[in-house]
Write an enzyme that holds these catalytic residues in place. Structure first.
Site, PDB file in Angstrom:
ATOM      1  N   ASP A 178     -12.111   7.692   3.410  1.00 46.33           N
ATOM      2  CA  ASP A 178     -10.962   7.311   4.232  1.00 46.33           C
ATOM      3  C   ASP A 178     -10.626   5.820   4.080  1.00 46.33           C
ATOM      4  OD1 ASP A 178      -8.865   7.688   5.936  1.00 46.33           O
ATOM      5  OD2 ASP A 178     -10.089   7.764   7.768  1.00 46.33           O
TER       6      ASP A 178
ATOM      7  N   GLU B 209      -9.411   4.348   1.600  1.00 43.60           N
ATOM      8  CA  GLU B 209      -8.788   4.547   0.288  1.00 43.60           C
ATOM      9  C   GLU B 209      -7.800   3.445  -0.066  1.00 43.60           C
ATOM     10  OE1 GLU B 209      -7.643   5.750   3.031  1.00 43.60           O
ATOM     11  OE2 GLU B 209      -5.536   5.186   2.838  1.00 43.60           O
TER      12      GLU B 209
ATOM     13  N   ASP C  42       1.494   5.752   5.978  1.00 48.77           N
ATOM     14  CA  ASP C  42       0.525   4.946   5.236  1.00 48.77           C
ATOM     15  C   ASP C  42       1.114   4.365   3.942  1.00 48.77           C
ATOM     16  OD1 ASP C  42      -1.950   3.845   5.595  1.00 48.77           O
ATOM     17  OD2 ASP C  42      -3.040   5.404   4.500  1.00 48.77           O
TER      18      ASP C  42
ATOM     19  N   LYS D 173       0.863  -1.193   0.000  1.00 49.75           N
ATOM     20  CA  LYS D 173       0.000   0.000   0.000  1.00 49.75           C
ATOM     21  C   LYS D 173       0.890   1.231   0.000  1.00 49.75           C
ATOM     22  CE  LYS D 173      -3.337   2.617   2.826  1.00 49.75           C
ATOM     23  NZ  LYS D 173      -4.311   2.604   3.941  1.00 49.75           N
TER      24      LYS D 173
ATOM     25  N   LYS E  81      -9.822  13.044   8.513  1.00 49.31           N
ATOM     26  CA  LYS E  81      -9.518  12.476   9.826  1.00 49.31           C
ATOM     27  C   LYS E  81      -9.399  13.577  10.873  1.00 49.31           C
ATOM     28  CE  LYS E  81      -6.654   8.573   8.216  1.00 49.31           C
ATOM     29  NZ  LYS E  81      -7.374   7.423   8.763  1.00 49.31           N
TER      30      LYS E  81
ATOM     31  N   ARG F 281      -7.801   0.227   0.285  1.00 45.09           N
ATOM     32  CA  ARG F 281      -8.371  -0.943  -0.406  1.00 45.09           C
ATOM     33  C   ARG F 281      -8.711  -0.629  -1.850  1.00 45.09           C
ATOM     34  NH1 ARG F 281     -13.163  -1.359   3.873  1.00 45.09           N
ATOM     35  NH2 ARG F 281     -11.447  -0.574   5.166  1.00 45.09           N
TER      36      ARG F 281
ATOM     37  N   ASP G  63      -2.268  10.029   4.178  1.00 40.91           N
ATOM     38  CA  ASP G  63      -3.698   9.733   4.265  1.00 40.91           C
ATOM     39  C   ASP G  63      -4.375  10.742   5.184  1.00 40.91           C
ATOM     40  OD1 ASP G  63      -6.210   8.686   4.317  1.00 40.91           O
ATOM     41  OD2 ASP G  63      -5.686   6.868   5.453  1.00 40.91           O
TER      42      ASP G  63
HETATM   43  N1  BES Z   1      -4.529   4.253   6.815  1.00 42.02           N
HETATM   44  C1  BES Z   1      -5.710   3.970   7.511  1.00 42.02           C
HETATM   45  C2  BES Z   1      -5.578   2.814   8.506  1.00 42.02           C
HETATM   46  C3  BES Z   1      -4.659   3.038   9.671  1.00 42.02           C
HETATM   47  C4  BES Z   1      -5.149   3.361  10.917  1.00 42.02           C
HETATM   48  C5  BES Z   1      -3.300   2.853   9.542  1.00 42.02           C
HETATM   49  C6  BES Z   1      -4.291   3.521  11.997  1.00 42.02           C
HETATM   50  C7  BES Z   1      -2.434   3.009  10.617  1.00 42.02           C
HETATM   51  C8  BES Z   1      -2.931   3.344  11.851  1.00 42.02           C
HETATM   52  C9  BES Z   1      -6.818   3.598   6.530  1.00 42.02           C
HETATM   53  O1  BES Z   1      -6.747   4.185   5.282  1.00 42.02           O
HETATM   54  C10 BES Z   1      -8.103   4.077   7.127  1.00 42.02           C
HETATM   55  O2  BES Z   1      -8.277   5.251   7.255  1.00 42.02           O
HETATM   56  N2  BES Z   1      -8.978   3.140   7.466  1.00 42.02           N
HETATM   57  C11 BES Z   1     -10.232   3.448   8.037  1.00 42.02           C
HETATM   58  C12 BES Z   1     -11.282   2.630   7.328  1.00 42.02           C
HETATM   59  C13 BES Z   1     -12.684   2.995   7.701  1.00 42.02           C
HETATM   60  C14 BES Z   1     -13.059   4.319   7.134  1.00 42.02           C
HETATM   61  C15 BES Z   1     -13.581   1.908   7.196  1.00 42.02           C
HETATM   62  C16 BES Z   1     -10.180   3.080   9.509  1.00 42.02           C
HETATM   63  O3  BES Z   1      -9.603   2.040   9.835  1.00 42.02           O
HETATM   64  O4  BES Z   1     -10.685   3.824  10.324  1.00 42.02           O
HETATM   65 ZN    ZN Z   2      -4.879   4.750   4.661  1.00 42.95          ZN
HETATM   66 MN    MN Z   3      -7.684   6.112   5.240  1.00 48.65          MN
END
Ligand code: BES
Ligand code: ZN
Ligand code: MN
Length: 506
Positions: free
Chosen positions: A359, A361, A300, A277, A289, A363, A282
């Site tokens: 958020d 993104e 990220d 990834k 966020k 995937r 992000d």
């Molecule tokens: N990059 C984040 C996931 C993440 C969280 C990485 C904490 C490292 C530490 C990912 O892109 C994200 O924002 N995921 C969201 C998904 C949700 C919107 C379904 C999440 O996990 O909150």
């Molecule tokens: Zn992310």
């Molecule tokens: Mn994200």
């Protein structure tokens, strides 16, 4: 990326000789828990010091040899080294190669702190009474020492002067030294891949842009590299990846690296794709966020950093396989052309995705990267991604989550992780999770229920996997630490690097 961190300067070597005769600032010896009268190399030093270790350190001071405990004592000229550092190996029954690595990281940190240790000499931990192969022991020492010596101080105007220049493993048996030399070589390669990845994830996001990642890929030796620009990404039909990239002024880059084993005549090699990834920052996009969650989002692209780190050492490791390293690199930003909740994106395989949350993104970018990898005709695809906060909730920073469509591949990866000192824990891909990704207007949404979020992300990715053995590694909790853990300080760890290298070499 060479030359950024302190561990680069540290030379590790092996010398055939007697510990007490070799001059150094610090001599490292060890002790298993509960031992009152040391034997082996530590015993020889104890004798040379007239029993200072047994009578004083163990006897009077009560040093118990618990794992990671240390004691420094001066040698008053009785041996060639100025000081002796006694380190606890812990209980004999708990001892393992992984412990040698962790201990070696602790030792080098201690030596750096002491300030006086330009040259350190050490016994080959575990090779005597522990019964380990000297090659394994030396490899763990080299790996741990170089991982432990790492610090990211590129942006400090005052660099720490307390460096160790030379770390020498000393053994009396010539054959042990030969084996140790081979071990050091392997350990150095692995640590260099990890520190390469750590440098990249520790970098500020203004530096580690998609363009920079592409440049770094193009600079790798003995690796064929293709970098697709935005127009070409459009032509390939990667609507999901492009949707994410739209909100940023940094152009996206789709990076495809290829390593091919040259040694054998036979064409029948394993073909493996590793996808990282590569979200260089992000922000969450329009579903922005909150500040505390955005703070470390430069990390990220840690999956991409791991893939680059691995690709950077394949020329030295020479695994007998074809390895494709793939990164869909972009930023997730809320610029005025950003993708919006409600947009419908079409991935490379034609499947449509309703954006439920901008958020989620990672995937989306991985979806197109998975399609691309499967189209290469590889046998196995491994993706590594800081994908979900849900995985962090489930496993913390202790272990990465792993899922996939082929149990033997997952089992093998978990084994490789454990052997490399990393932890991976399988999460289930139950049918029940599918329902929550249903969309009213497209084939699927990009997010579902928050409950079981790591697994739902895995289920989403599976829609883009075609006829290959696939494993997905979620390193959201393990790639970047808020506080020190085992051999690592705060910051980037290079999570997944050791596991995947072991996997490629197996
Ligand atoms: N990059 C984040 C996931 C993440 C969280 C990485 C904490 C490292 C530490 C990912 O892109 C994200 O924002 N995921 C969201 C998904 C949700 C919107 C379904 C999440 O996990 O909150
Ligand atoms: Zn992310
Ligand atoms: Mn994200």
């Amino acid at each position: 990326m060479k030359g950024l961190n302190m561990s680069d300067k540290l030379e590790i070597s092996v010398v055939n000789g007697r510990l007490e005769e070799i001059s150094a600032n610090v001599l490292v010896v060890n002790l298993f828990e509960g031992v009152k009268i040391p034997a082996g190399a530590t015993g020889a030093i104890d004798n040379a010091l007239d029993g200072l270790i047994s009578k004083f350190v163990i006897g009077k001071e009560g040093f118990d040899g618990k794992f990671g405990k240390m004691y420094v004592l001066p040698t008053y000229g009785k041996i060639a080294a100025d000081k002796v550092l006694v380190v606890g190996l812990g209980k004999n029954k708990d001892f393992s190669p992984n412990r040698i690595r962790e201990l070696s990281a602790k030792v080098i940190k201690k030596c750096k702190k002491m300030g006086c240790a330009k040259k350190v000499i050490s016994v080959l931990h575990g090779a005597g009474i522990g019964g380990y192969d000297p090659e394994v022991s030396a490899r763990m020492i080299a790996e741990g020492t170089l991982i432990g010596a790492y610090s990211f101080d590129k942006y400090k105007t005052e660099k720490s002067p307390k460096s160790v220049d030379e770390f020498v493993i000393v053994d009396m048996v010539e054959d042990n030294c030969k084996k140790a030399k081979a071990g050091i070589k392997k350990g150095k390669i692995i640590a260099s891949a990890m520190n390469f990845a750590r440098d990249l994830s520790n970098e500020q996001p203004a530096y580690a842009t998609p363009t920079k990642l592409a440049e770094i890929a193009q600079g790798l030796k003995d690796i064929e590299v293709l970098v697709y620009e935005k127009e070409e990404i459009e032509e390939m039909g990667m609507g999901a990846f492009l949707g994410v990239a739209k909100g940023s002024s940094e152009p996206p880059k789709f990076i495809h690296m290829k390593y091919k084993y040259k040694g054998s005549q036979k064409p029948a090699q394993r073909k493996i794709a590793i996808i990282g990834k590569g979200i260089c920052f992000d922000s969450g996009g329009l579903d922005i966020k909150p500040p505390s969650s955005m703070l470390n989002m430069k990390d990220d692209m840690s999956g991409a950093a791991a893939v680059l780190g691995i690709m950077s050492v394949l020329k030295d490791l020479k695994p007998n396989c074809e390895v494709h390293g793939i990164i869909a690199a972009c930023e997730n930003m809320p610029g005025c052309s950003a993708y919006k909740p409600g947009d419908v994106l079409t991935a490379k395989n034609g499947k449509t995705i309703e954006v439920d949350n901008t958020d989620a993104e990672g995937r989306l970018t991985l979806a197109d990267a998975l399609c691309y990898a499967c189209d290469l005709g590889v046998d196995e695809v491994i993706d590594i991604a800081t994908l979900t906060g849900a995985c962090v909730v489930a496993l913390g920073s202790a272990a990465s989550g792993i899922m996939g469509n082929h149990q033997p591949t997952i089992d093998k990866l978990i084994k490789c992780a454990n052997a490399g000192g990393e932890k991976m824990w399988q999460l289930p891909m139950f049918e029940e999770y599918k329902e929550s990704l249903q969309s009213d207007i497209a084939d699927m949404k990009n997010t579902g229920s928050r409950m079981g979020g790591a697994q739902i992300a895995g289920i989403f990715l599976e829609n883009f996997v075609k006829k290959v053995h696939w494993a997905h590694i979620d390193v959201a909790g393990t790639a970047f630490l808020d506080k020190p853990q085992n051999e690592f300080p705060k910051g980037a760890t290079g999570a997944g690097v050791r596991t995947i290298i072991n996997y490629l070499m197996a």
